[in-house]
Scaffold this motif. Structure first.
Motif, PDB file in Angstrom:
ATOM      1  N   PRO A 173     -63.046  37.218  -1.588  1.00 40.51           N
ATOM      2  CA  PRO A 173     -62.309  37.387  -2.573  1.00 40.51           C
ATOM      3  C   PRO A 173     -60.877  37.847  -2.207  1.00 40.51           C
ATOM      4  CG  PRO A 173     -64.443  38.891  -2.424  1.00 40.51           C
ATOM      5  CD  PRO A 173     -63.969  37.764  -1.130  1.00 40.51           C
ATOM      6  N   ALA A 209     -56.077  40.117  -5.654  1.00 38.33           N
ATOM      7  CA  ALA A 209     -56.871  39.828  -6.914  1.00 38.33           C
ATOM      8  C   ALA A 209     -56.820  41.213  -7.829  1.00 38.33           C
ATOM      9  CB  ALA A 209     -58.414  39.309  -6.692  1.00 38.33           C
ATOM     10  N   GLU A 240     -62.722  34.581  -7.686  1.00 35.96           N
ATOM     11  CA  GLU A 240     -61.544  35.894  -7.852  1.00 35.96           C
ATOM     12  C   GLU A 240     -61.475  36.296  -9.060  1.00 35.96           C
ATOM     13  OE1 GLU A 240     -57.914  34.409  -6.578  1.00 35.96           O
ATOM     14  OE2 GLU A 240     -58.486  34.151  -4.387  1.00 35.96           O
TER      15      GLU A 240
END
Ligand SMILES: Nc1ncnc2c1ncn2[C@@H]1O[C@H](COP(=O)(O)OP(=O)(O)OP(=O)(O)O)[C@@H](O)[C@H]1O
Length: 123
Positions: free
Chosen positions: A14, A18, A66
């Protein structure tokens, strides 16, 4: 379910920048995201034989990764749990999706932790 999309062998990290849009029942923890295997369009029922296997496609798996938020568990298949969730993109900011996860994720993690502890103890 037919074709795989998010390959479990790929490293889906990730992105630290984000954006987080957590709604009720949604989570964005690294543990939750690591066990995502495939992302599908969400359907209320599988009235057509292949309906549930309608895969969210994008040329870059990380881009999809994401933008997923994992929600409540809606079912369980042979290989893992299926969660409802949302996929956010510029065209459709909140697309409801079905996210297939790996059932053995926690068992695998436990094995890794146990073997790491064992190796450390024997040094
Ligand atoms: N796209 C979807 N939209 C809504 N619910 C879904 C969707 N896909 C799966 N589900 C829910 O999750 C449950 C398990 O689905 P899944 O396809 O994983 O089971 P399966 O037929 O055993 O597949 P597999 O053998 O690939 O694990 C379904 O019964 C359904 O309730």
């Amino acid at each position: 379910m037919a074709a795989a999309y998010l390959d479990s062998n790929l490293k889906h990290t990730p992105h630290s920048s984000a954006k987080t849009h957590l709604g009720p029942g949604m989570e964005r923890s690294s543990g939750a995201m690591e066990r995502v295997l495939k992302v599908f369009h969400y359907f209320e029922s599988n009235s057509e034989p292949d309906t549930w296997a309608s895969i969210i496609r994008h040329r870059d798996a990380t881009y999809v990764w994401e933008r997923i938020e994992l929600g409540r568990c809606i079912g369980e298949g042979q290989f893992g749990e299926v969660h409802q969730g949302v996929y956010m993109n510029s065209e459709n900011p909140v697309l409801v999706v079905a996210i297939k996860t790996c059932k053995n994720y926690f068992k695998q993690r436990q094995r890794e932790i146990t073997s790491r502890s064992f190796n450390n103890a024997s040094v």
